[in-house]
Design an enzyme around this catalytic site. Structure first.
Site, PDB file in Angstrom:
ATOM      1  N   HIS A 175      58.649  32.008  19.525  1.00  0.00           N
ATOM      2  CA  HIS A 175      57.731  30.729  19.890  1.00  0.00           C
ATOM      3  C   HIS A 175      57.182  30.219  19.077  1.00  0.00           C
ATOM      4  O   HIS A 175      56.602  29.154  19.086  1.00  0.00           O
ATOM      5  CB  HIS A 175      56.740  31.521  21.141  1.00  0.00           C
ATOM      6  CG  HIS A 175      57.276  31.812  22.431  1.00  0.00           C
ATOM      7  ND1 HIS A 175      57.643  33.009  22.692  1.00  0.00           N
ATOM      8  CD2 HIS A 175      57.501  31.113  23.269  1.00  0.00           C
ATOM      9  CE1 HIS A 175      58.192  32.830  24.025  1.00  0.00           C
ATOM     10  NE2 HIS A 175      57.987  31.624  24.324  1.00  0.00           N
ATOM     11  N   GLU A 417      64.656  32.965  34.744  1.00  0.00           N
ATOM     12  CA  GLU A 417      64.910  33.447  33.553  1.00  0.00           C
ATOM     13  C   GLU A 417      65.308  34.684  33.115  1.00  0.00           C
ATOM     14  O   GLU A 417      65.420  35.441  32.189  1.00  0.00           O
ATOM     15  CB  GLU A 417      63.838  33.076  32.522  1.00  0.00           C
ATOM     16  CG  GLU A 417      62.321  33.508  33.088  1.00  0.00           C
ATOM     17  CD  GLU A 417      61.249  33.429  31.971  1.00  0.00           C
ATOM     18  OE1 GLU A 417      61.513  33.058  30.968  1.00  0.00           O
ATOM     19  OE2 GLU A 417      59.992  33.322  32.800  1.00  0.00           O
ATOM     20  N   ASP A 441      65.180  32.995  27.658  1.00  0.00           N
ATOM     21  CA  ASP A 441      65.039  34.308  28.105  1.00  0.00           C
ATOM     22  C   ASP A 441      66.244  34.877  28.735  1.00  0.00           C
ATOM     23  O   ASP A 441      66.791  35.725  28.710  1.00  0.00           O
ATOM     24  CB  ASP A 441      63.701  34.507  28.917  1.00  0.00           C
ATOM     25  CG  ASP A 441      62.651  34.946  28.242  1.00  0.00           C
ATOM     26  OD1 ASP A 441      62.762  35.768  27.245  1.00  0.00           O
ATOM     27  OD2 ASP A 441      61.497  34.322  28.579  1.00  0.00           O
ATOM     28  N   CYS A 488      64.339  24.329  31.331  1.00  0.00           N
ATOM     29  CA  CYS A 488      63.223  24.207  30.478  1.00  0.00           C
ATOM     30  C   CYS A 488      63.402  24.961  28.962  1.00  0.00           C
ATOM     31  O   CYS A 488      62.484  24.741  27.953  1.00  0.00           O
ATOM     32  CB  CYS A 488      62.016  24.269  31.114  1.00  0.00           C
ATOM     33  SG  CYS A 488      61.636  25.840  31.481  1.00  0.00           S
TER      34      CYS A 488
HETATM   35  C1  PEP Z   1      62.454  30.224  28.404  1.00  0.00           C
HETATM   36  O1  PEP Z   1      62.509  31.503  28.554  1.00  0.00           O
HETATM   37  O2  PEP Z   1      63.518  29.554  28.375  1.00  0.00           O
HETATM   38  C2  PEP Z   1      61.214  29.467  28.558  1.00  0.00           C
HETATM   39  C3  PEP Z   1      61.271  28.267  28.883  1.00  0.00           C
HETATM   40  O3  PEP Z   1      60.026  30.006  28.391  1.00  0.00           O
HETATM   41  P1  PEP Z   1      59.588  30.948  27.058  1.00  0.00           P
HETATM   42  O4  PEP Z   1      60.441  30.204  25.904  1.00  0.00           O
HETATM   43  O5  PEP Z   1      58.209  30.411  26.909  1.00  0.00           O
HETATM   44  O6  PEP Z   1      59.800  32.213  27.193  1.00  0.00           O
HETATM   45 MG    MG Z   2      60.832  32.560  29.224  1.00  0.00          MG
END
Ligand code: PEP
Ligand code: MG
Length: 528
Positions: A175, A417, A441, A488
Site C-alpha cells: 500500500h 478479491e 489481493d 481496480c
Molecule cells: C486489491 O486488492 O486489488 C485492491 C484494489 O485493494 P487493496 O489494494 O487496497 O487491497
Molecule cells: Mg484488496
C-alpha cells in the site's frame, strides 16, 4: 533527480557501543560537525535565493546551535567519560538539552526544543547514515530513502518536498507503493543492490519506470535523463488530446476509465486527468495517520468534498479495509500470525458494528451531494453481503427518522478479491449492483503468494492464467445477472492485459490518476 534524505521509522533509540579509541571518536564528531555545517550553509544560501532572508533564518540558527560550546562540550565529555560512540553521545545530549529547553519560561526558548533534536539528528546522520532516526529531514525537495515505509508514514510525507522514494524492502503492490503511485511520486521499491551506496545528501536519479537508481550520476547520465524527462513530459502533454474521449468497443460497449484515490486531496489529479469517475476511494486512509478515529462529521466532510468535486460523476467509496498492512494503532487490534488472512475489512465492520455504523452514516449523509456508490471489501460469502446491506438499510432508516437527506437508489457493489467471491460470483451477482475485481489481493490469494514479500515478487503475477480465469468467471457471472464488472487492482493499468480484459467484457478499469490518460489512449487504440 535530487539529493537523498534518509528516513527511519519511529523514534528508535540510538545504539550504544563501548569504544576504545576516544580520540578517533572525537575526530569523527568533528568531521560530522563540519559536514553538517557545510550542508546547512549550502541549504541556507539556496533557500535565501528561493524564499528570502526571513524564512531562511532557521538554517542560520541551526548553524549557530551546531557550534554552541555547551552543546559540543557535553557531547565530548560524554564520549570521553563514558567511552561511548559519538552517535549515542549526540543522541543522549540532544535529549537532555531538549528536556531543558522544554522547562524554560520563555516561549521562544521552549520552541528551540525541536531545533536541538533537529541538529542532533543531523549530526547523527553525518556520523552514520544508517543511524539516522525519525522522519527524513527534507530542507529542500529531496529523494527519500528508507529501509521500508508503512502506508501511514507515506501518507504523512510532505508531498511538496518529495521528489521520489527509494526503499530497500517493499513490493509494487504494497500500500505504500500504491499510495506513492496515487500521489504521482516516482518510486523504486525492493532495491536490494545499491541501497548501501545511498548516503544522506548524495545526488541520485530515480527511474521509476525501469526501477533503476543511479548514484552520483555523471554529466552524460544527467543529460540523458534530462532528455528522457522532457520526452516523458511531452508525451504526457500529447496524451491530453484524449482527455475527454470515451472508450467504446466495436460492439458498442462503453468502458469507463476511472481513477483510484486514497485521500480527498487526490481528487484534483483525478479531475486533471479526466477520469470518468472514481472507481475506488480507499476510505481506510482516512483512519490512518491519526491518533483517534475520524468522527462522523470529519468523514462526512471528506466524502462530500470528493462527491461535490466530481460533480455528478460516479464515486465508489470502499468501506474501510483496515487490517493486514493497513494498521490503525489506536484500534488496538491484536498482532496476528497471518494478517492478510486475518481480522480485516468487512470482518471488522460486521464485528465492530459501531465503527461501520459511523462510516455508513457519514457516507449516506454525503450521498445527497453527488453520485455515491458503496463497495464492500474482502467479501467471501453471500451472508456477509446480506449483513452489510442490512446495515445500510438500518442506517438509512435512522437517517430518515432524523429527516436527513439521503440519495435515492445508491448502488452497492463488492470487491471481488478472494477466490471464494469468484466461486460464489453467480450468487453474489444476484445481490449487488456491481463487481470490482481487486487483482492485488485476488492474485495473492489465488496464487498463494504474499503481495508484500519482495523475495517472491517474481511469483506474484496478475497475468497468471489462474488469475485471468478467475476474472473471466466473475465477468461471465456478472453479465449473466445483468450487472457491470470493473477492475481496480494495480493490474488494471497493465497494458499487456488490457486486450484480454476488454475481450472478457470488463466494463470499467480504475487506475492511479497519473495512469488514466495513458490507459485511455491505449484502450482507444485497441478498440479502433
Ligand atoms: C486489491 O486488492 O486489488 C485492491 C484494489 O485493494 P487493496 O489494494 O487496497 O487491497
Ligand atoms: Mg484488496
Amino acid at each position: 533527480m535530487g539529493r537523498v534524505a534518509f528516513h527511519r521509522s519511529g523514534n528508535a533509540q540510538i545504539e550504544k557501543r563501548r569504544i576504545e579509541d576516544v580520540k578517533g571518536e572525537l575526530s569523527r564528531l568533528e568531521t560530522a560537525k563540519k559536514e553538517a555545517l557545510g550542508f546547512l550553509n549550502e541549504i541556507y544560501l539556496t533557500s535565501l535565493k528561493r524564499v528570502g532572508e526571513k524564512d531562511s533564518m532557521i538554517f542560520q540558527i541551526h548553524m549557530m546551535m551546531l557550534q554552541d560550546e555547551d552543546f559540543l562540550d557535553a557531547i565530548k565529555n560524554k564520549i570521553e567519560r563514558e567511552q561511548v560512540n559519538a552517535e549515542y553521545a549526540v543522541w543522549a545530549v540532544g535529549q537532555e538539552f531538549a528536556a531543558r529547553f522544554a522547562q524554560m519560561d520563555s516561549e521562544y526558548m521552549r520552541g528551540r526544543q525541536a531545533d536541538v533534536i533537529d541538529i542532533s539528528k543531523r549530526l547523527i546522520q553525518y556520523l552514520d547514515d544508517r543511524m539516522a532516526y525519525g522522519p527524513a529531514q527534507m530542507d529542500e525537495p529531496s529523494i527519500l530513502a528508507a529501509e521500508d515505509l508503512s502506508p501511514s508514514e507515506t501518507m504523512q510525507m510532505d508531498k511538496a518536498k518529495l521528489l521520489a522514494i527509494i526503499t530497500r524492502g517493499g513490493s509494487k503492490t504494497s500500500h505504500s507503493a500504491i499510495l506513492s503511485r496515487t500521489m504521482g511520486i516516482p518510486s523504486v521499491v525492493g532495491l536490494e543492490n545499491g541501497f548501501e551506496e545511498l548516503k544522506n545528501g548524495v545526488t541520485v536519479i530515480v527511474d521509476g519506470t525501469s526501477g533503476e537508481v543511479i548514484v552520483e550520476p555523471d554529466e552524460n547520465a544527467v543529460a540523458d535523463y534530462e532528455k528522457q524527462r522532457k520526452e516523458y513530459l511531452d508525451s504526457q502533454q500529447r496524451l491530453r488530446q484524449v482527455l475527454t474521449s470515451k472508450v467504446v468497443t466495436k460492439d458498442g460497449r462503453t468502458v469507463a476509465i476511472n481513477a483510484n484515490i486514497g485521500h480527498p486531496g487526490d481528487v484534483e489529479s483525478v479531475l486533471k486527468n479526466g477520469a470518468d469517475g472514481i472507481g475506488l476511494f480507499r476510505s481506510e486512509f482516512l483512519y490512518m495517520g491519526h491518533d483517534a478515529l475520524p468522527s462522523e462529521e470529519e468523514q462526512f466532510q471528506a466524502y462530500k468534498h470528493v462527491l461535490e468535486k466530481m460533480d455528478g460523476k460516479p464515486v465508489i467509496v470502499r468501506t474501510f479495509d483496515i487490517g493486514a498492512d493497513k494498521r490503525v494503532p489506536y484500534l488496538n487490534l491484536p498482532e496476528e500470525d497471518n494478517p492478510a488472512l486475518g481480522y480485516r475489512a468487512i470482518r471488522i465492520c460486521l464485528n465492530r458494528k459501531e465503527l461501520f455504523w459511523t462510516q455508513l452514516r457519514a457516507l449516506l449523509r454525503a450521498s445527497a451531494f453527488g453520485n455515491l456508490e458503496i463497495m464492500f471489501p474482502m467479501i467471501i460469502s453471500v451472508d456477509e453481503l446480506t449483513a452489510a446491506k442490512a446495515m445500510v438499510e438500518e442506517v438509512k432508516s435512522s437517517l430518515a427518522a432524523e429527516s436527513i437527506a439521503v440519495a435515492q437508489d445508491i448502488k452497492i457493489g463488492i470487491m471481488v478479491e478472494t477466490p471464494a467471491a469468484v466461486m460464489m460470483s453467480e450468487e453474489l451477482a444476484e445481490e449487488c449492483d456491481f463487481f470490482s475485481v481487486g487483482t492485488n489481493d485476488l492474485t495473492q490469494y489465488t496464487l498463494a503468494v504474499d503481495r508484500m514479500n519482495g523475495k517472491i515478487s517474481k511469483l506474484y503475477n496478475p497475468r497468471h492464467p489462474a488469475v485471468l480465469k478467475m476474472i473471466r468467471m466473475a465477468a461471465e457471472n456478472a453479465h449473466k445477472a445483468g450487472i457491470w464488472i470493473g477492475i481496480c487492482g494495480e493490474s488494471a493499468a497493465d497494458p499487456e492485459l488490457t486486450e484480454a480484459y476488454l475481450e472478457m467484457g470488463i466494463d470499467e478499469l480504475s487506475v492511479a490518476p497519473s495512469s488514466v490518460l495513458e490507459l485511455r489512449d491505449h484502450c482507444l487504440n485497441l478498440v479502433k
